[in-house]
Scaffold this active site. Sequence first.
Site, short mmCIF file in Angstrom:
data_model
loop_
_atom_site.label_atom_id
_atom_site.label_comp_id
_atom_site.label_asym_id
_atom_site.label_seq_id
_atom_site.Cartn_x
_atom_site.Cartn_y
_atom_site.Cartn_z
N MET A 31 0.84 -1.20 0.00
CA MET A 31 0.00 0.00 0.00
C MET A 31 0.87 1.26 0.00
O MET A 31 0.37 2.36 0.27
CB MET A 31 -0.95 0.00 1.20
CG MET A 31 -1.93 -1.17 1.16
SD MET A 31 -3.44 -0.88 2.10
CE MET A 31 -2.78 -0.58 3.73
N ALA A 33 4.01 4.00 1.04
CA ALA A 33 4.68 4.52 2.26
C ALA A 33 5.76 3.53 2.67
O ALA A 33 5.79 3.02 3.78
CB ALA A 33 3.68 4.80 3.37
N HIS A 38 9.22 -3.41 3.41
CA HIS A 38 8.82 -3.58 2.01
C HIS A 38 10.04 -3.82 1.12
O HIS A 38 10.01 -4.68 0.22
CB HIS A 38 8.14 -2.31 1.49
CG HIS A 38 6.88 -1.92 2.22
ND1 HIS A 38 6.79 -0.78 2.98
CD2 HIS A 38 5.66 -2.51 2.28
CE1 HIS A 38 5.57 -0.67 3.47
NE2 HIS A 38 4.85 -1.71 3.07
N GLN A 154 -2.90 -12.48 7.28
CA GLN A 154 -3.07 -12.17 5.85
C GLN A 154 -2.35 -13.20 4.98
O GLN A 154 -2.89 -13.67 3.97
CB GLN A 154 -2.51 -10.76 5.61
CG GLN A 154 -2.35 -10.38 4.16
CD GLN A 154 -1.92 -8.94 4.01
OE1 GLN A 154 -2.72 -8.04 4.15
NE2 GLN A 154 -0.64 -8.70 3.73
P1 AMP Z 1 1.48 -2.94 3.46
O1 AMP Z 1 2.02 -1.87 2.57
O2 AMP Z 1 1.47 -2.58 4.90
O3 AMP Z 1 0.17 -3.50 2.95
O4 AMP Z 1 2.50 -4.14 3.36
C1 AMP Z 1 2.87 -4.67 2.12
C2 AMP Z 1 3.63 -5.94 2.34
O5 AMP Z 1 4.79 -5.67 3.12
C3 AMP Z 1 2.83 -6.99 3.12
O6 AMP Z 1 3.12 -8.27 2.59
C4 AMP Z 1 3.37 -6.84 4.51
O7 AMP Z 1 3.24 -8.01 5.29
C5 AMP Z 1 4.82 -6.52 4.23
N1 AMP Z 1 5.42 -5.85 5.38
C6 AMP Z 1 4.95 -4.77 6.03
N2 AMP Z 1 5.74 -4.47 7.08
C7 AMP Z 1 6.71 -5.42 7.11
C8 AMP Z 1 7.83 -5.67 7.96
N3 AMP Z 1 8.10 -4.90 9.02
N4 AMP Z 1 8.61 -6.73 7.68
C9 AMP Z 1 8.34 -7.54 6.62
N5 AMP Z 1 7.32 -7.34 5.77
C10 AMP Z 1 6.51 -6.29 6.01
#
Ligand code: AMP
Length: 289
Positions: A31, A33, A38, A154
């Site tokens: 998403m 940011a 990521h 998820q």
């Molecule tokens: P989001 O942008 O929050 O939807 O996350 C996108 C992807 O990045 C998802 O697969 C999350 O699980 C992964 N993600 C977010 N934060 C972390 C983190 N601290 N460590 C590893 N993967 C992450």
Amino acid sequence: MQIAKTRDVLRNAVDALRPQGAGRIALVPTMGALHEGHLTLVRRAREQADHVVASIFVNPKQFGANEDLGAYPRQLAADAAMLEAEGCALLWAPTVEEMYPPSFVTNVSVAGVSDGLCGAARPGHFDGVATVVCKLFNQVQPDIALFGEKDFQQLAIIRAMARDLDLIRPHVDAIIGVPTVREADGLAMSSRNRYLSPEQREQAAALPRAMRTAIAGLESGAPVADTLAALEADVVAAGFASVDYAVLADAASLTPLSALGAGPARLLVAGRIGGTRLIDNMAVNGSQG
Ligand code: AMP
């Protein structure tokens, strides 16, 4: 790095990456940011595929009516620069109208594993996630897709969806979970951490600390209910406003456990600090992650 904002441009760009179907494509859905969590997914993706496609889409369907859809940070240019620096080949950044035209009526719902934990605290959230990830898989047709264990429920839901819907690209074994990337004080990296004031940011580190204490207790035989109650009390004492859940669960099914068995287990917690909801999870019982 090319940036595609429409499905037509995306399809041509994916075809150009994979002439005659040759070359493996990895998808990293986000998403935006972006932070090191990521970018770690992108690096793992590069190791395992010829081309990395990242997506950035703040998916309205996975936000509840009173959640932070409007406030969610959006910084496409900065994110694109980071992805390009990591060697990402293509960024898929559709508008809401491109993803969900007015005619859109379909919902993907994964029963069971979606029900508890964040599913109980955020009704409809995981339907929104499953629906958009199903669309992303069909749009990009990646050979593999990478997701963070930070969002452990998820990841389990996406694996169940890939299995149940016979997704070929990526099939269930091609959905790769990446361990959570943490700040120096143990806080799991999250786009939502930027909502925290400096004081709240310091208090937030109590969550992983309390979880490690709880895990040490569980692994040395402390009763589950008492340990979880102590964990909740610890994080509230540290400044959290509330705890949505603190659960010990079977690592595969996410069914709550009242006692630690022989198999892999997971400690999963969600708490609120100010108006910000933070989640975290860790392996118990010597299981991986
Ligand atoms: P989001 O942008 O929050 O939807 O996350 C996108 C992807 O990045 C998802 O697969 C999350 O699980 C992964 N993600 C977010 N934060 C972390 C983190 N601290 N460590 C590893 N993967 C992450």
